[in-house]
Design a protein around this motif. Structure first.
Motif, PDB file in Angstrom:
ATOM      1  N   SER A 103       0.867  -1.189   0.000  1.00 50.08           N
ATOM      2  CA  SER A 103       0.000   0.000   0.000  1.00 50.08           C
ATOM      3  C   SER A 103       0.892   1.223   0.000  1.00 50.08           C
ATOM      4  N   ALA A 104       0.405   2.311  -0.584  1.00 48.88           N
ATOM      5  CA  ALA A 104       1.220   3.530  -0.620  1.00 48.88           C
ATOM      6  C   ALA A 104       0.309   4.750  -0.614  1.00 48.88           C
ATOM      7  N   ALA A 105       0.794   5.803   0.030  1.00 47.29           N
ATOM      8  CA  ALA A 105       0.110   7.100  -0.063  1.00 47.29           C
ATOM      9  C   ALA A 105       0.588   7.710  -1.377  1.00 47.29           C
ATOM     10  N   PRO A 133      -4.055  11.337   2.809  1.00 47.98           N
ATOM     11  CA  PRO A 133      -3.700  10.205   3.661  1.00 47.98           C
ATOM     12  C   PRO A 133      -4.041   8.831   3.066  1.00 47.98           C
ATOM     13  N   THR A 134      -4.817   8.810   1.971  1.00 43.00           N
ATOM     14  CA  THR A 134      -5.306   7.525   1.455  1.00 43.00           C
ATOM     15  C   THR A 134      -4.147   6.625   1.029  1.00 43.00           C
ATOM     16  N   ARG A 135      -4.200   5.380   1.514  1.00 46.19           N
ATOM     17  CA  ARG A 135      -3.139   4.417   1.178  1.00 46.19           C
ATOM     18  C   ARG A 135      -3.716   3.353   0.241  1.00 46.19           C
ATOM     19  N   LEU A 136      -3.429   3.529  -1.046  1.00 46.12           N
ATOM     20  CA  LEU A 136      -3.973   2.605  -2.054  1.00 46.12           C
ATOM     21  C   LEU A 136      -3.096   1.374  -2.185  1.00 46.12           C
ATOM     22  N   SER A 137      -3.729   0.275  -2.618  1.00 43.52           N
ATOM     23  CA  SER A 137      -2.949  -0.898  -3.026  1.00 43.52           C
ATOM     24  C   SER A 137      -2.336  -0.503  -4.379  1.00 43.52           C
ATOM     25  N   ARG A 138      -1.035  -0.210  -4.371  1.00 47.18           N
ATOM     26  CA  ARG A 138      -0.475   0.483  -5.529  1.00 47.18           C
ATOM     27  C   ARG A 138      -0.420  -0.413  -6.776  1.00 47.18           C
ATOM     28  N   TYR A 139      -0.091  -1.672  -6.609  1.00 46.74           N
ATOM     29  CA  TYR A 139       0.019  -2.600  -7.760  1.00 46.74           C
ATOM     30  C   TYR A 139      -1.089  -3.653  -7.636  1.00 46.74           C
ATOM     31  N   MET A 167      -9.660   0.184 -25.544  1.00 46.40           N
ATOM     32  CA  MET A 167      -8.839  -0.451 -24.507  1.00 46.40           C
ATOM     33  C   MET A 167      -9.703  -1.389 -23.657  1.00 46.40           C
ATOM     34  N   PRO A 168      -9.354  -2.678 -23.591  1.00 44.68           N
ATOM     35  CA  PRO A 168     -10.061  -3.556 -22.655  1.00 44.68           C
ATOM     36  C   PRO A 168      -9.476  -3.404 -21.250  1.00 44.68           C
ATOM     37  N   GLY A 169     -10.329  -3.366 -20.268  1.00 45.66           N
ATOM     38  CA  GLY A 169      -9.830  -3.224 -18.905  1.00 45.66           C
ATOM     39  C   GLY A 169     -10.977  -3.314 -17.921  1.00 45.66           C
ATOM     40  N   GLU A 170     -10.637  -3.237 -16.645  1.00 46.67           N
ATOM     41  CA  GLU A 170     -11.690  -3.311 -15.630  1.00 46.67           C
ATOM     42  C   GLU A 170     -11.386  -2.356 -14.488  1.00 46.67           C
ATOM     43  N   VAL A 171     -12.426  -1.813 -13.908  1.00 43.08           N
ATOM     44  CA  VAL A 171     -12.246  -0.942 -12.756  1.00 43.08           C
ATOM     45  C   VAL A 171     -12.961  -1.535 -11.553  1.00 43.08           C
ATOM     46  N   TYR A 172     -12.514  -1.079 -10.394  1.00 48.20           N
ATOM     47  CA  TYR A 172     -13.104  -1.560  -9.142  1.00 48.20           C
ATOM     48  C   TYR A 172     -12.801  -0.546  -8.065  1.00 48.20           C
ATOM     49  N   CYS A 173     -13.731  -0.375  -7.152  1.00 50.43           N
ATOM     50  CA  CYS A 173     -13.561   0.591  -6.070  1.00 50.43           C
ATOM     51  C   CYS A 173     -13.309  -0.159  -4.766  1.00 50.43           C
ATOM     52  N   HIS A 174     -12.087  -0.047  -4.255  1.00 50.66           N
ATOM     53  CA  HIS A 174     -11.726  -0.722  -3.002  1.00 50.66           C
ATOM     54  C   HIS A 174     -12.513  -0.149  -1.821  1.00 50.66           C
ATOM     55  N   SER A 175     -12.615   1.192  -1.814  1.00 48.25           N
ATOM     56  CA  SER A 175     -13.113   1.838  -0.601  1.00 48.25           C
ATOM     57  C   SER A 175     -14.609   1.610  -0.367  1.00 48.25           C
ATOM     58  N   LEU A 176     -15.335   1.090  -1.366  1.00 51.94           N
ATOM     59  CA  LEU A 176     -16.739   0.733  -1.105  1.00 51.94           C
ATOM     60  C   LEU A 176     -16.817  -0.462  -0.157  1.00 51.94           C
ATOM     61  N   THR A 177     -15.866  -1.379  -0.287  1.00 52.60           N
ATOM     62  CA  THR A 177     -15.859  -2.558   0.593  1.00 52.60           C
ATOM     63  C   THR A 177     -15.058  -2.281   1.862  1.00 52.60           C
ATOM     64  N   ASP A 178     -13.998  -1.495   1.718  1.00 56.35           N
ATOM     65  CA  ASP A 178     -13.103  -1.246   2.854  1.00 56.35           C
ATOM     66  C   ASP A 178     -12.714   0.235   2.870  1.00 56.35           C
ATOM     67  N   PRO A 179     -13.528   1.072   3.556  1.00 61.62           N
ATOM     68  CA  PRO A 179     -13.192   2.507   3.592  1.00 61.62           C
ATOM     69  C   PRO A 179     -11.973   2.809   4.455  1.00 61.62           C
ATOM     70  N   SER A 180     -11.448   1.806   5.185  1.00 61.62           N
ATOM     71  CA  SER A 180     -10.375   2.096   6.147  1.00 61.62           C
ATOM     72  C   SER A 180      -9.134   2.659   5.465  1.00 61.62           C
ATOM     73  N   ILE A 181      -8.952   2.400   4.162  1.00 63.17           N
ATOM     74  CA  ILE A 181      -7.722   2.881   3.508  1.00 63.17           C
ATOM     75  C   ILE A 181      -7.791   4.374   3.167  1.00 63.17           C
TER      76      ILE A 181
END
Ligand SMILES: Cc1cc2nc3c(=O)[nH]c(=O)nc-3n(C[C@H](O)[C@H](O)[C@H](O)COP(=O)(O)OP(=O)(O)OC[C@H]3O[C@@H](n4cnc5c(N)ncnc54)[C@H](O)[C@@H]3O)c2cc1C
Length: 516
Positions: free
Chosen positions: A38-40, A46-52, A358-372
């Motif tokens: 995770s990285a800011a 302050p948000t720490r995303l899963s960077r990769y 471009m084929p790809g997919e998106v997803y929102c982490h913070s909907l399931t886990d706002p702690s980040i």
């Protein structure tokens, strides 16, 4: 000695130190975790995303229990949502995590009958049966292909293992969107046509469907750094020594009668050489060969093919289909991934062009886990984009220019389904810059030393041994051997090591324990 403190290196270290061995982990960066961190990423926020890497499926629960990892993996409420524009009319295919009537109705609305959904249920039931056979073998020495084949329905084995996956997808499904949703699991970090005779797409598909026997991809609470943090603690608590800022420059496999030697440079520039009974390589096999003194071989260098974009949003954008963004973005939202679009994008990229769509997919982490998120204004959310079919070679001539084009096309693929352009929802960081961080394979290689930016250190192998494989040594039996007895693979490039699974680390540790 463990070369590399990625999550797999930490798993090896934790198992071996718990067994009473003396373990030294050498990591070139100033922190452990490799691609599982995770990285800011946005200054002043302050948000720490899963960077990769961002979702976990393949890591066995047994491994997490063995190492007493204090990690929570949360289920997403939506499995996937695929926005569509048929005849210019916005719609979409919704698949709930626990499929109920809404999923059946969504298939019916999109395809006009129940036929596709029935085919979907049948296909995934077949694959789940296979997953239940393969998953329990993942923490054991390699099973033999024949043993497993005898336990799996012959039709499923043919569809998944012996014939290009595209054949099964085309035979079992008629709808272009449904076909594409099925097929994308075969193409994550894997540059191939669905008809590729190498079957690399089939292997990628299988790993995406077998995790813990269910294939469910879950959200690591606290971000991917929470997984690595727990592994780091498990290794240190068990007595392993972890040195960061320690770049390994050479591995010698012939240092003495039984053992290896590692040369590394510490952060202060001093050179060190240490000897030990085993060297475990968390680095990619291609990198290991260089450390062992072989010349760099461009012909065998892996090539990554993904585009990762991290966004921070002020608010989730509204969709033209009218579906609730909190439902649509909480699962995997497919973009430009109809079956024909996937094949067209592959053809574009194979001809040296950034895919038009471009084929790809998106997803929102913070909907399931706002702690980040940390302390941010209400409504703020993360958004992760993972793009397919962008091989490193597309960016060689003009990395920044080609990256700009790929990012623009990725955003366009989402914008066509939105009521408001994505960029109007992107937050600004402490410097006033837009919160958008894009990583092409070259960036991943530079950041993490994954050769070619290949997310699995190289193409995936089947999770079993071929019928006539030599399985004389523990390292061969666990799928972690190299040409040198004292040097074992302990990362993503070992036979079953791909993804955030810990399997490479577990297998190397067990091969060591079986050897001493
Ligand atoms: C953008 C992206 C998205 C992904 N998404 C997912 C996902 O959602 N879910 C999933 O399961 N998988 C995902 N993956 C794949 C997954 O992250 C990797 O397969 C996994 O993290 C590999 O772990 P590892 O420990 O084997 O290797 P790595 O994470 O590559 O760690 C190797 C370590 O070795 C260190 N190292 C390298 N060279 C040296 C040297 N000479 N001396 C000392 N140290 C060295 C590196 O710095 C690194 O820390 C993704 C990968 C990427 C890049």
């Amino acid at each position: 000695m463990v070369v590399g403190g990625g999550h797999n290196g930490l798993v090896s270290a934790a198992y071996l130190a718990r067994a009473g061995l003396s373990v030294l982990v050498l990591e070139r960066l100033d922190h452990t975790g490799g691609a599982a961190v995770s990285a800011a990423a946005f200054p002043g926020l302050p948000t720490r995303l899963s960077r990769y890497s961002y979702l976990v499926s393949v890591m066995p629960e047994q491994l997490m229990a063995d190492l007493q990892l204090d990690v929570t993996l949360s289920s997403r409420r939506t499995a996937s949502y695929t926005p569509t524009l048929r005849g210019g009319v916005p719609g979409g295919l919704m698949v709930e995590r626990n499929e109920r009537d809404a999923t059946r109705q969504s298939f019916r609305d999109l395809t006009g009958s129940d036929t596709e959904y029935d085919a979907w249920r049948e296909f995934y039931a077949d694959v789940a049966e296979m997953a239940r056979v393969v998953a329990p073998t993942l923490l054991q020495p390699l099973p033999n292909e024949r043993e497993l084949r005898d336990l799996v329905d012959p039709g499923t084995w043919r569809d998944v293992v012996t014939r290009p996956l595209g054949e099964a997808v085309e035979r079992r499904f008629a709808d272009d969107t449904v076909r594409g949703v099925v097929a994308t699991d075969a193409l994550i970090g894997t540059f191939a046509s669905l008809d590729d005779p190498s079957l690399v797409q089939n292997r990628c598909f299988l790993y995406h469907l077998i995790g813990n026997g269910t294939g469910e991809w879950r959200v690591p609470v606290g971000g991917m750094g929470a997984v690595t943090g727990a592994l780091h603690r498990a290794a240190v608590d068990a007595g392993a020594t972890i040195v960061t800022g320690a770049g390994v420059s050479a591995v010698r496999a012939d240092a003495g009668s039984d053992g290896g030697e590692v040369t590394w440079t510490s952060a202060d520039g001093a050179s060190h050489t240490v000897a030990g009974r085993f060297v475990l390589a968390n680095v990619a096999p291609w990198v290991l060969r260089i450390l062992l003194g072989e010349p760099e071989d461009p012909a065998t260098k892996p090539e990554g093919s993904q585009l990762k974009i991290n966004f921070l949003l002020d608010r989730l954008p509204r969709l033209r289909s009218g579906v609730d963004p909190a439902t649509a973005f909480s699962g995997t939202l497919h973009l430009g991934e109809d079956y024909t679009q996937l094949e067209a994008a592959y053809a574009d990229a194979a001809a040296g062009r950034v895919p038009t769509v471009m084929p790809g997919e998106v997803y929102c982490h913070s909907l399931t886990d706002p702690s980040i998120l940390g302390d941010v204004p209400p409504g703020t959310h993360t958004l992760t984009y993972f793009g397919l079919h962008t091989p490193a070679s597309l960016f060689d001539a003009d990395p920044e220019g080609a990256k700009r084009v790929a990012v623009e096309r990725a955003i366009a693929s989402l914008d066509q389904h939105l009521e408001e352009p994505l960029m109007s929802c992107v937050a600004r960081d402490g410097n006033g810059d837009l919160c958008l961080e894009a990583k092409i394979p070259q960036d991943v290689e530079r950041d993490l030393a994954m050769p070619g930016g290949h997310i699995f250190h190289g193409d995936l192998d089947w999770p079993w041994s071929p019928a006539r494989a030599r399985l004389d040594t523990p390292a061969q039996q666990w799928g972690v051997h190299t040409d040198h007895d004292a040097v074992l693979l302990c990362g993503s490039g070992s036979r079953r090591g791909g993804a955030v699974s810990g399997l490479g680390g577990h297998h190397a540790a067990h091969a060591v324990l079986a050897s001493i």
